[in-house]
Design a protein around this motif. Structure first.
Motif, PDB file in Angstrom:
ATOM      1  N   GLU A 137       0.888  -1.347  -0.091  1.00  0.00           N
ATOM      2  CA  GLU A 137       0.055   0.068   0.061  1.00  0.00           C
ATOM      3  C   GLU A 137       0.900   1.317  -0.019  1.00  0.00           C
ATOM      4  OE1 GLU A 137      -3.855   0.812   2.504  1.00  0.00           O
ATOM      5  OE2 GLU A 137      -2.401   1.673   3.574  1.00  0.00           O
ATOM      6  N   LEU A 138       0.597   2.107  -1.148  1.00  0.00           N
ATOM      7  CA  LEU A 138       1.545   3.325  -1.050  1.00  0.00           C
ATOM      8  C   LEU A 138       0.124   4.582  -0.579  1.00  0.00           C
ATOM      9  CD1 LEU A 138       3.298   3.139  -4.418  1.00  0.00           C
ATOM     10  CD2 LEU A 138       3.771   1.880  -1.965  1.00  0.00           C
ATOM     11  N   THR A 139       0.784   5.427   0.177  1.00  0.00           N
ATOM     12  CA  THR A 139      -0.092   6.801   0.684  1.00  0.00           C
ATOM     13  C   THR A 139       0.827   7.870   0.471  1.00  0.00           C
ATOM     14  OG1 THR A 139      -1.207   5.401   2.081  1.00  0.00           O
ATOM     15  CG2 THR A 139      -1.722   7.640   2.193  1.00  0.00           C
ATOM     16  N   PHE A 140       0.444   8.588  -0.480  1.00  0.00           N
ATOM     17  CA  PHE A 140       1.029   9.887  -0.625  1.00  0.00           C
ATOM     18  C   PHE A 140       0.403  11.301  -0.463  1.00  0.00           C
ATOM     19  CE2 PHE A 140       4.605   9.026  -4.067  1.00  0.00           C
ATOM     20  CZ  PHE A 140       4.755   7.606  -3.542  1.00  0.00           C
ATOM     21  N   THR A 141       0.897  12.058   0.021  1.00  0.00           N
ATOM     22  CA  THR A 141       0.010  13.359   0.667  1.00  0.00           C
ATOM     23  C   THR A 141       0.723  14.553  -0.062  1.00  0.00           C
ATOM     24  OG1 THR A 141      -0.793  12.409   2.772  1.00  0.00           O
ATOM     25  CG2 THR A 141      -0.856  15.057   2.424  1.00  0.00           C
ATOM     26  N   TYR A 142      -0.007  15.215  -0.860  1.00  0.00           N
ATOM     27  CA  TYR A 142       0.707  16.290  -1.467  1.00  0.00           C
ATOM     28  C   TYR A 142       0.248  17.610  -0.373  1.00  0.00           C
ATOM     29  CZ  TYR A 142       1.182  13.668  -5.721  1.00  0.00           C
ATOM     30  OH  TYR A 142       1.726  12.598  -6.617  1.00  0.00           O
ATOM     31  N   MET A 143       1.114  18.268  -0.229  1.00  0.00           N
ATOM     32  CA  MET A 143       0.897  19.607   0.767  1.00  0.00           C
ATOM     33  C   MET A 143       1.300  20.753  -0.129  1.00  0.00           C
ATOM     34  SD  MET A 143       2.400  17.778   4.034  1.00  0.00           S
ATOM     35  CE  MET A 143       3.646  17.086   2.906  1.00  0.00           C
ATOM     36  N   LEU A 144       0.596  21.588  -0.307  1.00  0.00           N
ATOM     37  CA  LEU A 144       0.425  23.105  -1.012  1.00  0.00           C
ATOM     38  C   LEU A 144       0.808  24.232  -0.049  1.00  0.00           C
ATOM     39  CD1 LEU A 144       0.592  24.293  -3.815  1.00  0.00           C
ATOM     40  CD2 LEU A 144      -1.770  24.895  -3.494  1.00  0.00           C
ATOM     41  N   SER A 145       1.754  25.012  -0.192  1.00  0.00           N
ATOM     42  CA  SER A 145       2.013  26.404   0.636  1.00  0.00           C
ATOM     43  C   SER A 145       1.992  27.246  -0.365  1.00  0.00           C
ATOM     44  CB  SER A 145       3.065  26.238   1.572  1.00  0.00           C
ATOM     45  OG  SER A 145       4.115  25.968   0.963  1.00  0.00           O
ATOM     46  N   ASP A 146       2.468  28.559   0.020  1.00  0.00           N
ATOM     47  CA  ASP A 146       2.621  29.750  -1.079  1.00  0.00           C
ATOM     48  C   ASP A 146       3.595  29.496  -1.821  1.00  0.00           C
ATOM     49  OD1 ASP A 146       0.847  30.932   0.708  1.00  0.00           O
ATOM     50  OD2 ASP A 146       2.298  32.396   1.503  1.00  0.00           O
ATOM     51  N   ARG A 147       4.732  28.684  -1.504  1.00  0.00           N
ATOM     52  CA  ARG A 147       5.958  28.814  -2.478  1.00  0.00           C
ATOM     53  C   ARG A 147       6.484  27.597  -2.509  1.00  0.00           C
ATOM     54  NH1 ARG A 147       8.241  33.329  -4.816  1.00  0.00           N
ATOM     55  NH2 ARG A 147       7.369  35.290  -4.406  1.00  0.00           N
ATOM     56  N   ALA A 148       5.727  26.336  -1.917  1.00  0.00           N
ATOM     57  CA  ALA A 148       6.346  25.079  -1.667  1.00  0.00           C
ATOM     58  C   ALA A 148       5.176  24.108  -2.001  1.00  0.00           C
ATOM     59  CB  ALA A 148       6.797  25.020  -0.523  1.00  0.00           C
ATOM     60  N   LEU A 149       5.854  23.019  -2.432  1.00  0.00           N
ATOM     61  CA  LEU A 149       4.838  21.681  -2.677  1.00  0.00           C
ATOM     62  C   LEU A 149       5.633  20.468  -1.792  1.00  0.00           C
ATOM     63  CD1 LEU A 149       2.929  19.802  -3.945  1.00  0.00           C
ATOM     64  CD2 LEU A 149       4.342  19.951  -6.126  1.00  0.00           C
ATOM     65  N   GLY A 150       5.062  20.272  -1.066  1.00  0.00           N
ATOM     66  CA  GLY A 150       5.479  18.943  -0.231  1.00  0.00           C
ATOM     67  C   GLY A 150       4.959  17.534  -0.648  1.00  0.00           C
ATOM     68  N   THR A 151       5.783  16.628  -0.702  1.00  0.00           N
ATOM     69  CA  THR A 151       5.154  15.139  -0.963  1.00  0.00           C
ATOM     70  C   THR A 151       5.459  14.260   0.390  1.00  0.00           C
ATOM     71  OG1 THR A 151       5.274  15.547  -3.376  1.00  0.00           O
ATOM     72  CG2 THR A 151       4.853  13.168  -2.550  1.00  0.00           C
ATOM     73  N   HIS A 152       4.771  13.777   1.083  1.00  0.00           N
ATOM     74  CA  HIS A 152       4.998  12.836   1.962  1.00  0.00           C
ATOM     75  C   HIS A 152       4.524  11.461   1.827  1.00  0.00           C
ATOM     76  CE1 HIS A 152       3.805  10.430   5.862  1.00  0.00           C
ATOM     77  NE2 HIS A 152       4.985  10.732   6.204  1.00  0.00           N
ATOM     78  N   GLN A 153       5.259  10.424   1.834  1.00  0.00           N
ATOM     79  CA  GLN A 153       5.235   9.358   1.058  1.00  0.00           C
ATOM     80  C   GLN A 153       5.118   8.225   2.304  1.00  0.00           C
ATOM     81  OE1 GLN A 153       8.568   9.434  -1.226  1.00  0.00           O
ATOM     82  NE2 GLN A 153       8.235  11.644  -0.891  1.00  0.00           N
ATOM     83  N   CYS A 154       4.342   7.186   2.254  1.00  0.00           N
ATOM     84  CA  CYS A 154       4.219   6.104   3.329  1.00  0.00           C
ATOM     85  C   CYS A 154       4.179   4.748   2.447  1.00  0.00           C
ATOM     86  CB  CYS A 154       3.134   6.283   4.146  1.00  0.00           C
ATOM     87  SG  CYS A 154       3.188   4.824   5.425  1.00  0.00           S
ATOM     88  N   TYR A 155       5.039   4.085   2.422  1.00  0.00           N
ATOM     89  CA  TYR A 155       5.136   2.565   1.856  1.00  0.00           C
ATOM     90  C   TYR A 155       5.104   1.632   2.678  1.00  0.00           C
ATOM     91  CZ  TYR A 155       7.781   5.639  -1.571  1.00  0.00           C
ATOM     92  OH  TYR A 155       7.965   6.787  -2.538  1.00  0.00           O
ATOM     93  N   THR A 156       3.951   0.774   2.567  1.00  0.00           N
ATOM     94  CA  THR A 156       3.752  -0.423   3.559  1.00  0.00           C
ATOM     95  C   THR A 156       3.692  -1.831   2.967  1.00  0.00           C
ATOM     96  OG1 THR A 156       2.355   1.087   5.035  1.00  0.00           O
ATOM     97  CG2 THR A 156       1.968  -1.535   5.378  1.00  0.00           C
ATOM     98  N   ASN A 157       4.486  -2.683   3.351  1.00  0.00           N
ATOM     99  CA  ASN A 157       4.507  -4.296   3.067  1.00  0.00           C
ATOM    100  C   ASN A 157       3.590  -4.920   3.714  1.00  0.00           C
ATOM    101  OD1 ASN A 157       5.173  -6.572   2.146  1.00  0.00           O
ATOM    102  ND2 ASN A 157       6.901  -6.877   3.335  1.00  0.00           N
ATOM    103  N   CYS A 158       2.578  -5.193   2.597  1.00  0.00           N
ATOM    104  CA  CYS A 158       1.327  -6.198   3.212  1.00  0.00           C
ATOM    105  C   CYS A 158       1.407  -7.499   2.790  1.00  0.00           C
ATOM    106  CB  CYS A 158       0.107  -5.735   2.377  1.00  0.00           C
ATOM    107  SG  CYS A 158      -0.436  -3.935   2.749  1.00  0.00           S
ATOM    108  N   SER A 159       2.749  -7.871   2.549  1.00  0.00           N
ATOM    109  CA  SER A 159       2.967  -9.306   2.109  1.00  0.00           C
ATOM    110  C   SER A 159       3.103  -9.930   3.608  1.00  0.00           C
ATOM    111  CB  SER A 159       4.273  -9.156   0.944  1.00  0.00           C
ATOM    112  OG  SER A 159       3.758  -8.521   0.155  1.00  0.00           O
TER     113      SER A 159
END
Length: 289
Positions: free
Chosen positions: A131-153
């Protein structure tokens, strides 16, 4: 004040914007969960080939494609795991599959969260549950990407991950680079060269991987647009790749967790134990020069 709207252009697109600052972000879940547009003060930072984007049969050239579970290509598009050969195309499948929007925030901050999970299509080329969960975060002059990688195996999961952002440029000769490396591997000729901060843009194609990245920040100053772009990334991103093609109004500076062919060589390959998750980040910011 953040506002989230939807449009079809030609795919369902989530538009997160702040009218007070002129910052906006466009994300298309069904086209690989990718960012297709990012504006700062109303100015586009990213490049997008709209004609290729409109054709689902073609890979996207533009925006910020997501790379998983490999970065780059494999020899003959093949790797072997536990004695079994598998076929996996360049940069993996995350950039081509539809993602699901799971959360959106517009109060006090602006963000959009998407998820991709394994299915019969991914298991045919990559025999792991994830399972991959990505959050895009917008601010005045920045773009952040927080990622979470989960092994469900039930077994450890090997992978590499990264991003392939396309940055808009009008005159490549006006670009100035501060990249934390002194050498690079030319991925076309397979030769190593010293890096002095400059590229020869008369070449038809430049495709290099920087060796021994020494810090988690890189900057590009674009004198023609009077902009400075900064990339910040976690220490899991061990490789920076620069790619551009002569005559095209873009350049790519790509953070990868591992170099090409890591599934075969094991170089910088990440491994997640069963049930474990790994969190990391990749941020972009822009300043006027």
């Amino acid at each position: 004040m953040f506002v989230l709207t939807l449009k079809s252009d030609p795919f369902k697109t989530y538009v997160l914007s702040n009218s007070e600052t002129g910052a906006s972000l466009e994300v298309v879940p069904e086209r690989g969960g990718m960012v297709t547009r990012w504006q700062v003060n109303g100015q586009d930072v990213l490049y997008l080939d709209a004609e290729r984007f409109a054709n689902p049969a073609l890979s996207v050239r533009g925006g910020i494609p997501i790379l998983f579970p490999i970065c780059g290509n494999l020899p003959d598009n093949t790797y072997t795991w536990e004695g079994q050969p598998y076929t996996l195309k360049q940069h993996g499948f995350a950039r081509n599959l539809p993602w699901e929007v799971t959360d959106q925030v517009t109060q006090n901050q602006g963000s959009l969260t998407l998820r991709l999970t394994s299915n019969h299509q991914t298991r045919a080329v990559y025999p792991f549950e994830f399972e991959l969960t990505f959050t895009y975060m917008l601010s005045d002059r920045a773009l952040g990407t927080h990622q979470c990688y989960t092994n469900c195996s039930a077994v450890p999961m090997p992978f590499s991950a990264g991003f392939h952002p396309y940055f808009q440029v009008s005159d490549k000769t006006k670009l100035e680079f501060d990249i934390p490396a002194t050498r690079f591997l030319d991925q076309i000729t397979k030769t190593v060269h010293p890096f002095n901060g400059n590229f020869d843009f008369d070449q038809d194609e430049i495709d290099v991987a920087f060796i021994g990245v020494s810090r988690q920040t890189a900057t590009v100053r674009d004198r023609s647009q009077a902009l400075q772009l900064q990339l910040d990334y976690s220490n899991l991103f061990s490789t920076l790749v620069f790619w551009t093609v002569k005559g095209k109004d873009y350049y790519c500076l790509e953070p990868w967790t591992a170099p090409r062919n890591a599934l075969n060589t094991g170089e910088h390959l990440l491994h997640l134990e069963p049930g474990a998750s790994l969190e990391t980040f990749f941020n972009l910011s822009v300043e006027r020069l």
